[in-house]
Design a protein around this motif. Structure first.
Motif, PDB file in Angstrom:
ATOM      1  N   SER A  58      -3.572   8.083 -10.721  1.00 13.22           N
ATOM      2  CA  SER A  58      -4.380   8.403  -9.537  1.00 13.22           C
ATOM      3  C   SER A  58      -3.761   7.805  -8.276  1.00 13.22           C
ATOM      4  O   SER A  58      -4.353   7.866  -7.207  1.00 13.22           O
ATOM      5  CB  SER A  58      -5.804   7.880  -9.717  1.00 13.22           C
ATOM      6  OG  SER A  58      -5.825   6.475  -9.702  1.00 13.22           O
ATOM      7  N   VAL A  59      -2.546   7.249  -8.422  1.00 15.83           N
ATOM      8  CA  VAL A  59      -1.841   6.533  -7.340  1.00 15.83           C
ATOM      9  C   VAL A  59      -2.776   5.666  -6.509  1.00 15.83           C
ATOM     10  O   VAL A  59      -2.763   5.703  -5.282  1.00 15.83           O
ATOM     11  CB  VAL A  59      -0.996   7.479  -6.436  1.00 15.83           C
ATOM     12  CG1 VAL A  59       0.216   7.970  -7.198  1.00 15.83           C
ATOM     13  CG2 VAL A  59      -1.784   8.667  -5.920  1.00 15.83           C
ATOM     14  N   THR A  60      -3.589   4.873  -7.208  1.00 16.22           N
ATOM     15  CA  THR A  60      -4.509   3.978  -6.518  1.00 16.22           C
ATOM     16  C   THR A  60      -3.865   2.611  -6.279  1.00 16.22           C
ATOM     17  O   THR A  60      -3.786   2.143  -5.150  1.00 16.22           O
ATOM     18  CB  THR A  60      -5.806   3.797  -7.322  1.00 16.22           C
ATOM     19  OG1 THR A  60      -6.414   5.060  -7.514  1.00 16.22           O
ATOM     20  CG2 THR A  60      -6.758   2.859  -6.604  1.00 16.22           C
ATOM     21  N   GLY A  61      -3.447   1.968  -7.366  1.00 15.17           N
ATOM     22  CA  GLY A  61      -2.782   0.678  -7.193  1.00 15.17           C
ATOM     23  C   GLY A  61      -3.620  -0.550  -7.490  1.00 15.17           C
ATOM     24  O   GLY A  61      -3.138  -1.673  -7.359  1.00 15.17           O
ATOM     25  N   THR A 174       4.351   7.640  -2.620  1.00 13.16           N
ATOM     26  CA  THR A 174       3.259   8.214  -3.415  1.00 13.16           C
ATOM     27  C   THR A 174       1.938   7.527  -3.091  1.00 13.16           C
ATOM     28  O   THR A 174       0.913   7.853  -3.671  1.00 13.16           O
ATOM     29  CB  THR A 174       3.505   8.041  -4.930  1.00 13.16           C
ATOM     30  OG1 THR A 174       3.507   6.637  -5.236  1.00 13.16           O
ATOM     31  CG2 THR A 174       4.829   8.641  -5.351  1.00 13.16           C
ATOM     32  N   ASN A 175       1.986   6.551  -2.187  1.00 13.10           N
ATOM     33  CA  ASN A 175       0.814   5.731  -1.879  1.00 13.10           C
ATOM     34  C   ASN A 175       0.286   5.036  -3.132  1.00 13.10           C
ATOM     35  O   ASN A 175      -0.908   4.779  -3.259  1.00 13.10           O
ATOM     36  CB  ASN A 175      -0.289   6.569  -1.228  1.00 13.10           C
ATOM     37  CG  ASN A 175      -0.085   6.763   0.276  1.00 13.10           C
ATOM     38  OD1 ASN A 175      -0.949   6.463   1.070  1.00 13.10           O
ATOM     39  ND2 ASN A 175       1.098   7.230   0.659  1.00 13.10           N
ATOM     40  N   GLY A 176       1.202   4.756  -4.059  1.00 11.56           N
ATOM     41  CA  GLY A 176       0.813   4.122  -5.314  1.00 11.56           C
ATOM     42  C   GLY A 176       0.275   2.720  -5.107  1.00 11.56           C
ATOM     43  O   GLY A 176      -0.674   2.298  -5.760  1.00 11.56           O
ATOM     44  N   GLY A 177       0.903   1.996  -4.199  1.00 11.16           N
ATOM     45  CA  GLY A 177       0.381   0.684  -3.848  1.00 11.16           C
ATOM     46  C   GLY A 177       0.675  -0.418  -4.845  1.00 11.16           C
ATOM     47  O   GLY A 177       0.217  -1.548  -4.671  1.00 11.16           O
ATOM     48  N   PHE A 178       1.427  -0.088  -5.902  1.00  2.00           N
ATOM     49  CA  PHE A 178       1.807  -1.138  -6.855  1.00  2.00           C
ATOM     50  C   PHE A 178       2.926  -1.990  -6.257  1.00  2.00           C
ATOM     51  O   PHE A 178       3.587  -1.599  -5.290  1.00  2.00           O
ATOM     52  CB  PHE A 178       2.318  -0.505  -8.155  1.00  2.00           C
ATOM     53  CG  PHE A 178       1.220   0.012  -9.044  1.00  2.00           C
ATOM     54  CD1 PHE A 178       0.732  -0.772 -10.085  1.00  2.00           C
ATOM     55  CD2 PHE A 178       0.683   1.274  -8.848  1.00  2.00           C
ATOM     56  CE1 PHE A 178      -0.274  -0.305 -10.919  1.00  2.00           C
ATOM     57  CE2 PHE A 178      -0.326   1.751  -9.665  1.00  2.00           C
ATOM     58  CZ  PHE A 178      -0.806   0.969 -10.698  1.00  2.00           C
ATOM     59  N   ARG A 279      -5.678   3.704   4.854  1.00  3.78           N
ATOM     60  CA  ARG A 279      -5.858   5.150   4.678  1.00  3.78           C
ATOM     61  C   ARG A 279      -5.720   5.502   3.196  1.00  3.78           C
ATOM     62  O   ARG A 279      -6.419   6.348   2.693  1.00  3.78           O
ATOM     63  CB  ARG A 279      -4.833   5.961   5.485  1.00  3.78           C
ATOM     64  CG  ARG A 279      -4.892   5.813   6.996  1.00  3.78           C
ATOM     65  CD  ARG A 279      -5.846   6.808   7.646  1.00  3.78           C
ATOM     66  NE  ARG A 279      -7.137   6.822   6.996  1.00  3.78           N
ATOM     67  CZ  ARG A 279      -8.017   5.826   7.051  1.00  3.78           C
ATOM     68  NH1 ARG A 279      -7.757   4.728   7.734  1.00  3.78           N
ATOM     69  NH2 ARG A 279      -9.166   5.891   6.429  1.00  3.78           N
ATOM     70  N   SER A 280      -4.751   4.866   2.523  1.00  3.33           N
ATOM     71  CA  SER A 280      -4.563   5.166   1.109  1.00  3.33           C
ATOM     72  C   SER A 280      -3.428   4.372   0.481  1.00  3.33           C
ATOM     73  O   SER A 280      -3.327   4.301  -0.734  1.00  3.33           O
ATOM     74  CB  SER A 280      -4.303   6.670   0.916  1.00  3.33           C
ATOM     75  OG  SER A 280      -3.382   6.904  -0.078  1.00  3.33           O
ATOM     76  N   GLY A 281      -2.575   3.774   1.307  1.00  6.79           N
ATOM     77  CA  GLY A 281      -1.381   3.086   0.789  1.00  6.79           C
ATOM     78  C   GLY A 281      -1.687   1.929  -0.133  1.00  6.79           C
ATOM     79  O   GLY A 281      -1.190   1.842  -1.250  1.00  6.79           O
ATOM     80  N   GLY A 282      -2.514   1.031   0.328  1.00  3.80           N
ATOM     81  CA  GLY A 282      -2.947  -0.075  -0.513  1.00  3.80           C
ATOM     82  C   GLY A 282      -2.038  -1.282  -0.530  1.00  3.80           C
ATOM     83  O   GLY A 282      -2.381  -2.304  -1.127  1.00  3.80           O
ATOM     84  N   GLY A 392     -11.395   5.607  -2.668  1.00  2.00           N
ATOM     85  CA  GLY A 392     -10.407   6.059  -1.698  1.00  2.00           C
ATOM     86  C   GLY A 392      -8.998   6.069  -2.273  1.00  2.00           C
ATOM     87  O   GLY A 392      -8.051   6.337  -1.562  1.00  2.00           O
ATOM     88  N   THR A 393      -8.859   5.775  -3.569  1.00  2.00           N
ATOM     89  CA  THR A 393      -7.568   5.596  -4.249  1.00  2.00           C
ATOM     90  C   THR A 393      -6.616   4.835  -3.335  1.00  2.00           C
ATOM     91  O   THR A 393      -5.449   5.175  -3.199  1.00  2.00           O
ATOM     92  CB  THR A 393      -6.920   6.936  -4.696  1.00  2.00           C
ATOM     93  OG1 THR A 393      -6.512   7.682  -3.567  1.00  2.00           O
ATOM     94  CG2 THR A 393      -7.866   7.743  -5.558  1.00  2.00           C
ATOM     95  N   CYS A 394      -7.150   3.771  -2.733  1.00  2.37           N
ATOM     96  CA  CYS A 394      -6.359   2.975  -1.791  1.00  2.37           C
ATOM     97  C   CYS A 394      -5.652   1.836  -2.507  1.00  2.37           C
ATOM     98  O   CYS A 394      -4.457   1.650  -2.374  1.00  2.37           O
ATOM     99  CB  CYS A 394      -7.261   2.431  -0.694  1.00  2.37           C
ATOM    100  SG  CYS A 394      -6.406   1.332   0.438  1.00  2.37           S
ATOM    101  N   GLY A 395      -6.412   1.052  -3.278  1.00  2.00           N
ATOM    102  CA  GLY A 395      -5.773   0.009  -4.065  1.00  2.00           C
ATOM    103  C   GLY A 395      -5.738  -1.362  -3.425  1.00  2.00           C
ATOM    104  O   GLY A 395      -5.283  -2.322  -4.036  1.00  2.00           O
ATOM    105  N   MET A 396      -6.206  -1.472  -2.169  1.00  2.00           N
ATOM    106  CA  MET A 396      -6.357  -2.817  -1.603  1.00  2.00           C
ATOM    107  C   MET A 396      -7.410  -3.545  -2.432  1.00  2.00           C
ATOM    108  O   MET A 396      -8.359  -2.932  -2.913  1.00  2.00           O
ATOM    109  CB  MET A 396      -6.848  -2.738  -0.161  1.00  2.00           C
ATOM    110  CG  MET A 396      -5.769  -2.499   0.852  1.00  2.00           C
ATOM    111  SD  MET A 396      -6.547  -2.455   2.482  1.00  2.00           S
ATOM    112  CE  MET A 396      -5.143  -2.681   3.535  1.00  2.00           C
TER     113      MET A 396
END
Ligand SMILES: [K+]
Ligand SMILES: [K+]
Lengths: 449, 449
Positions: A58-61, A174-178, A279-282, A392-396
């Motif tokens: 889900s590229v959340t992170g 991919t805004n995965g945020g890992f 926004r979504s990067g995380g 928000g699949t942001c991942g912060m």
């Protein structure tokens, strides 16, 4: 083969999307558990394994394990693969559904990616995916080149710089945020070059694929009488406004709090970076658990809004938010239609934005109540932060996700899934029918959610 | 005199309402500060004095002082007067604006209260106020009789029983939520008779004046072919559903928490009473600071929804919530109109509900962020609780209002004022124009906000 294709064709778009994600998650669990993916002696419980897979697809992170301490280099490569799979899948499905459902409005994009209206939909999907992969890989290739060579400054060996450069690029685009640093981008807090590259990559991923192909068409000069679509204009302007408002708000909220003692340019960059990231990067360049409660609430709201439709981001989406605001302003002025950029917003899109917002708020509210029951020791502000971050699949993260109860982890997984699939909005996209209304300007459709 | 009337006639309804509340608050500040209203030696800071006046005029019930320790019997009588002023004002203005703005839909009610459509509006207002005062005083007279005689069981003297009986009746019927016991209705935790009487009074106040006059007309049998209006049906059914859902949810959330060790009937009554009270009453029979965080979030949401329009309650109002839910269900089913009770909801009312909800959410969100800055030591869950309590003019409190900073107190006052005036929804009521749409069932208007 023919029968399999028939089965696929019988699926409704909603069923197809949910099926895709289930399969993608299953494959990811396998990929992340291949022999040699873990560091020696590290055991990952099954639920955490699934959590990482859901978060990556889900590229959340959001993570329940420390990636750099858990996975081997091979495992990290697998994680990059899953992020790519997730990012491409997200963009393809989002755009495809839009083209499929939005019928008339998709014409321009359909032409831009050489997708025939009457062509078989699976063939169209293949064309679309190829185009997305081409654009995504191009962006990532340039990003990885720059970061890898630049990272030679930080890392002793080329292979280490390469691994970190490629991972950071994929995680950003991919805004995965890992992260594989163990502390997101905190090591680059003072390196504005890295931050600018990462921000550009995050924005390119989160701005929405339809915008990217329109920009490409505009730049190529091959299409006479080209004009940007209403969707591209609204989503880009909204994205820009959210970035500016987010940066200013974070700066104001934190300048007398966690930014106290920072140099002015550090505070400004920290504000801008986390506004972009929300926004979504995380990704983060700063220990965000230092943020004040007010900033946490604000960032939660920003993550709830999320990124553009047909992008790698989640949330209610920029267009949903934009239409809500435009509606509010026009309604207060007593106008019975929404005009923007010399176009009129279609009534059905106002309805969709309403439905998406109401349902999203319900979801956040019910999730919050459930988490206060399952995880009573975690402060409620942190729970809401992780919930909106997942949706928000942001991942912060305020760091509480690893401490969640099994129920809490499953709920967060579900929210990442829903935030990703956009199931809700999708149901409405399918369910809603256009209402006949008179109009003054030519109408044009906009994606909601 | 004629010139004064001309001036009044020139005011827009929005200006008239805001003016009324400003004047009412000013008068209340004076009434509550007359010589002899305070107990000997008690000094109330000006801001707290204004706070009490705003809370009383808006019949909210949040307090920064302990009423029983601050005011003399004369002061308490003044407070009752202000509550009556507030309750009557709220009902009159709400109903009057509805009749004024809602033109066609108000016909029935206009006939029921002998208010001529073409009659001068000030004369109509006088008729309306007289009718409201008659109904309110009748309800209160019966309530006060019952409670006063019953309270002889608790109080030694008749005068004490009378004071407590009348105060409890007025506080319940106007949904004022104030108490002179120093601990709300906690002393009557085991007295279900008192609780039932109080709940009935709260509901009669919060169900909405238009519903009361329709029920009166129905019972009187004087109007042939009488049928209940769509508004009365929607608001009453929604009110009922909220009561049931609220009771069940509070019971489930607290049965293994603060209700542990209670007898089953105690737990059930505590659930029902606080569900009723969360609509707008604000009285409590139990130390609600014992509630779990999940219950706090749930009750906050219930207070945010609030009571019926044209009632003594606040919030976004039951009809706004009902239309949002009906809209969501119909939209998910792919219907492009909302049908309920063999009527179709007008598009403009869907728009209004959307506008009210979006704006209310913004207000709560911004208020929360501001309070985390002004009052950083108070837990965020408690801040949100007091904010929604103020906006819903409910008055339930987790006890942090007296500890708020001056800025925090002013903000809560503002929220009570806005929750009361319904300024937002009112602006939209004035601002919005009907859109022309085809319809299948005859349309009928419903109040939003
Ligand atoms: K992300
Ligand atoms: K109240």
């Amino acid at each position: 083969m023919a029968r399999w294709q028939d089965k696929v064709k019988e699926l409704t778009p909603a069923q197809a999307i949910v099926s895709y994600y289930f399969i993608a998650i299953a494959i990811s669990v396998i990929l992340l558990n291949l022999p040699g993916t873990h560091q020696k002696g590290v055991e990952v419980p099954f639920i955490d394994s699934v959590f990482t897979a859901v978060s990556a697809v889900s590229v959340t992170g959001l993570t329940v394990v420390n990636i750099s301490e858990t996975y081997s280099v091979f495992g990290i490569v697998m994680l990059m693969l899953v992020l790519q799979l997730g990012g491409i899948g997200v963009m393809s499905l989002g755009t495809f559904v839009w083209l499929l459902v939005g019928k008339k409005i998709g014409m321009r994009e359909r032409q831009l990616i050489q997708m025939d209206h009457n062509q078989h939909s699976l063939a169209g999907l293949v064309n679309l995916i190829i185009e997305i992969i081409r654009i995504l890989l191009l962006i990532e290739f340039i990003g990885a080149m720059i970061l890898t060579f630049y990272f030679l400054k930080y890392y002793d060996s080329f292979s280490e710089a390469l691994l970190n450069g490629v991972f950071a690029t994929i995680s950003a685009t991919t805004n995965g945020g890992f992260d594989i640093t163990g502390e997101s981008l905190v090591p680059y807090f003072n390196d504005y070059f890295v931050q600018i590259i990462v921000m550009v990559l995050i924005i390119l991923g989160a701005i929405g694929f339809p915008v990217l192909i329109e920009v490409k068409a505009f730049l190529s000069n091959k299409h006479p009488n080209f004009r940007f679509s209403l969707f591209a204009k609204i989503t880009t302007v909204t994205f820009g406004i959210l970035l500016v408002v987010g940066s200013v708000a974070i700066y104001l909220l934190e300048s007398f709090h966690s930014f106290k003692g920072m140099k002015w340019h550090e505070a400004i960059f920290a504000s801008i970076f986390h506004s972009v990231s929300s926004r979504s990067g995380g990704l983060t360049t700063f220990d965000i658990t230092q943020f004040s409660e007010g900033t946490n609430v604000f960032v939660s709201a920003m993550m709830f809004i999320g990124a553009s439709p047909s992008s790698v981001g989640g949330g209610i989406r920029t267009t949903t938010f934009a239409i809500a605001i435009l509606f509010l302003i026009n309604f207060a002025r007593g106008k019975d239609n929404i005009q923007v950029f010399n176009r009129e917003i279609h009534l059905i899109d106002v309805f969709r934005s309403y439905a998406v917002i109401i349902l999203a708020i319900f979801m956040v509210l019910i999730s919050t109540i459930l988490l206060t029951i399952s995880d009573p020791t975690i402060p409620i502000g942190s729970l809401v932060f992780e919930i909106t971050s997942a949706f928000g699949t942001c991942g912060m993260s305020l760091g509480v996700t690893p401490n969640l109860s099994p129920f809490g982890k499953v709920l967060i997984m579900l929210l990442m899934f829903i935030g990703r699939v956009g199931l809700i909005s999708f149901i409405f996209t399918i369910g809603g029918r256009a209402e006949k209304t008179k109009y003054h300007f030519p109408k044009e459709r906009v994606i909601i959610g």
